[in-house]
Design a protein around this motif. Sequence first.
Motif, short mmCIF file in Angstrom:
data_model
loop_
_atom_site.label_atom_id
_atom_site.label_comp_id
_atom_site.label_asym_id
_atom_site.label_seq_id
_atom_site.Cartn_x
_atom_site.Cartn_y
_atom_site.Cartn_z
N LYS A 54 2.59 1.08 5.44
CA LYS A 54 1.74 0.35 4.51
C LYS A 54 0.58 1.25 4.09
CE LYS A 54 3.95 -3.60 5.01
NZ LYS A 54 4.72 -4.23 3.92
N HIS A 55 0.04 1.00 2.90
CA HIS A 55 -1.05 1.82 2.37
C HIS A 55 -2.25 0.94 2.03
CE1 HIS A 55 1.00 5.77 1.67
NE2 HIS A 55 2.06 4.99 1.79
N ILE A 56 -3.44 1.40 2.44
CA ILE A 56 -4.70 0.82 1.97
C ILE A 56 -5.48 1.95 1.31
CG2 ILE A 56 -6.89 -0.26 2.59
CD1 ILE A 56 -5.50 -1.61 4.91
N ILE A 57 -5.98 1.69 0.11
CA ILE A 57 -6.75 2.69 -0.63
C ILE A 57 -8.15 2.16 -0.89
CG2 ILE A 57 -6.91 4.03 -2.76
CD1 ILE A 57 -3.84 3.73 -3.00
N VAL A 58 -9.15 2.93 -0.50
CA VAL A 58 -10.54 2.64 -0.86
C VAL A 58 -10.85 3.50 -2.07
CG1 VAL A 58 -12.95 2.65 -0.10
CG2 VAL A 58 -11.13 2.09 1.53
N LEU A 59 -11.06 2.86 -3.21
CA LEU A 59 -11.02 3.55 -4.50
C LEU A 59 -12.36 3.48 -5.24
CD1 LEU A 59 -9.34 4.93 -6.76
CD2 LEU A 59 -8.59 2.64 -7.46
N ASP A 60 -12.94 4.64 -5.50
CA ASP A 60 -14.16 4.73 -6.29
C ASP A 60 -13.86 4.36 -7.74
OD1 ASP A 60 -16.71 5.30 -7.16
OD2 ASP A 60 -16.44 7.48 -7.15
N ILE B 114 -1.03 2.98 -10.09
CA ILE B 114 -0.43 2.54 -8.82
C ILE B 114 0.34 1.24 -9.01
CG2 ILE B 114 -0.97 1.69 -6.49
CD1 ILE B 114 -3.31 3.69 -6.46
N ARG B 115 -0.24 0.31 -9.76
CA ARG B 115 0.38 -1.00 -9.93
C ARG B 115 1.66 -0.95 -10.79
NH1 ARG B 115 -0.62 -2.25 -5.91
NH2 ARG B 115 -2.44 -3.37 -5.14
N LYS B 116 1.85 0.15 -11.51
CA LYS B 116 3.09 0.31 -12.26
C LYS B 116 4.28 0.50 -11.33
CE LYS B 116 1.04 2.44 -16.40
NZ LYS B 116 0.93 3.71 -17.19
N LYS B 117 4.02 0.99 -10.11
CA LYS B 117 5.11 1.34 -9.19
C LYS B 117 5.09 0.56 -7.88
CE LYS B 117 5.44 6.13 -10.87
NZ LYS B 117 5.39 7.56 -10.46
N TYR B 118 3.91 0.10 -7.45
CA TYR B 118 3.78 -0.46 -6.11
C TYR B 118 3.13 -1.84 -6.15
CZ TYR B 118 4.64 4.41 -4.85
OH TYR B 118 5.18 5.66 -4.75
N SER B 119 3.65 -2.75 -5.34
CA SER B 119 3.10 -4.10 -5.25
C SER B 119 1.96 -4.12 -4.22
CB SER B 119 4.18 -5.08 -4.83
OG SER B 119 4.58 -4.83 -3.48
N GLU B 120 1.23 -5.23 -4.19
CA GLU B 120 0.16 -5.39 -3.19
C GLU B 120 0.71 -5.41 -1.78
OE1 GLU B 120 -2.73 -8.42 -3.63
OE2 GLU B 120 -3.15 -7.98 -5.72
N LYS B 121 1.95 -5.83 -1.61
CA LYS B 121 2.58 -5.85 -0.29
C LYS B 121 2.73 -4.43 0.25
CE LYS B 121 7.02 -6.69 0.30
NZ LYS B 121 8.33 -7.40 0.40
N GLU B 122 2.92 -3.47 -0.65
CA GLU B 122 3.09 -2.08 -0.24
C GLU B 122 1.78 -1.31 -0.22
OE1 GLU B 122 7.20 -0.75 -2.24
OE2 GLU B 122 5.78 -1.68 -3.65
N VAL B 123 0.94 -1.54 -1.22
CA VAL B 123 -0.31 -0.80 -1.39
C VAL B 123 -1.43 -1.79 -1.72
CG1 VAL B 123 -1.53 1.01 -2.66
CG2 VAL B 123 0.94 1.22 -2.26
N SER B 124 -2.40 -1.90 -0.83
CA SER B 124 -3.57 -2.75 -1.09
C SER B 124 -4.75 -1.85 -1.45
CB SER B 124 -3.92 -3.60 0.14
OG SER B 124 -2.97 -4.63 0.31
N ILE B 125 -5.53 -2.30 -2.43
CA ILE B 125 -6.62 -1.47 -2.97
C ILE B 125 -7.94 -2.20 -2.87
CG2 ILE B 125 -7.51 -0.33 -5.04
CD1 ILE B 125 -4.56 0.00 -5.92
N ILE B 126 -8.92 -1.51 -2.30
CA ILE B 126 -10.30 -2.02 -2.25
C ILE B 126 -11.14 -1.13 -3.16
CG2 ILE B 126 -12.32 -2.45 -0.81
CD1 ILE B 126 -10.44 -2.77 1.57
N MET B 127 -11.69 -1.69 -4.20
CA MET B 127 -12.58 -0.93 -5.07
C MET B 127 -13.93 -0.75 -4.37
SD MET B 127 -10.71 -0.34 -7.72
CE MET B 127 -11.97 0.40 -8.79
N LEU B 128 -14.47 0.48 -4.43
CA LEU B 128 -15.78 0.79 -3.87
C LEU B 128 -16.56 1.55 -4.94
CD1 LEU B 128 -17.67 0.82 -1.37
CD2 LEU B 128 -16.65 3.02 -0.77
N THR B 129 -17.44 0.85 -5.65
CA THR B 129 -18.00 1.43 -6.87
C THR B 129 -19.39 0.90 -7.17
OG1 THR B 129 -17.65 1.59 -9.27
CG2 THR B 129 -16.79 -0.37 -8.17
N SER B 130 -20.13 1.67 -7.95
CA SER B 130 -21.46 1.24 -8.39
C SER B 130 -21.39 0.31 -9.59
CB SER B 130 -22.31 2.47 -8.74
OG SER B 130 -21.68 3.25 -9.74
#
Length: 285
Positions: free
Chosen positions: A204-210, A225-241
């Motif tokens: 499983k993948h978790i990405i902390v994304l600026d 990422i969403r063109k190829k991978y679902s949330e079940k496979e790759v979860s993304i947390i945005m970390l941004t100003s």
Amino acid sequence: MNQAVNGRGHLNMEKKIGLESLKRNTDFLRINHIDFYILDYSIENRLSNEEYSSVWRTVKELLPYNSFFLEMGLSRAAVILPEKSAEEAGRLLDATIETAGKGEGFTAVFQGKVCRDITEDLELEGITYEKSVDPELISIHEETETASFEKNLRLSILDDDEVIRMFLGDQLDAVDWGEWAVDLQVYREGESFLNSGRLQEEGKHIIVLDGIMPRMDGMEVLSEIRKKYSEKEVSIIMLTSRNRENDIVSALEAGAFDYVTKPFKINELIARIKRVAKRMENVDD
């Protein structure tokens, strides 16, 4: 005449950009209760551009890995030193000035000081901060017995800010992730991450994304990422100003699982990552 004015304007802009970055990164350390000192360097005699570059290159080579170097024009620079004592900061300042001041065929005349905090002119303010670490979330570097893991978790940090990358790398690497075998990697920008083959790695993948990065911003990376991978496979947390409601809504609608705004507290981010990992743990493959 115009050329000289333009030159001074360029240097003033470099100093302004450097100070803004200095404030942003010290604010980040402060909000996470991480003690720091600042080394303030200025070169008093006139050198050629190549000689200035040589001096700062030597300074950077002598700095510890978790420091952050900022140039503010040709003759001015600052270094953020997290988790160092005043004595260590002073010794490092002396050592860098002594070594970097002796160039090949030239000598740089330095003025340097150790600062506790910043004003517009990097004046020493004498402010101290208490460093606090939550023992339940951040482990001390201890030897532990190797456990038998069944689940692989790929945790990737994408951020163009060097201080944040190093800080998150250190802090997240020390977290107890339970039964997950966590592989942590950090990346400066999105294009290199997408081309690295990281997302093809098992687990499983978790990405902390600026949200704001060179070449590809966070929303572009999220979309790819969403063109190829679902949330079940790759979860993304945005970390941004980016903290406007429209930005948050757009990211969540595009497939981000969570959204954290800068400046942030490390314990809160760790809790959010753990929540995502727990959710992924309960999802059937």
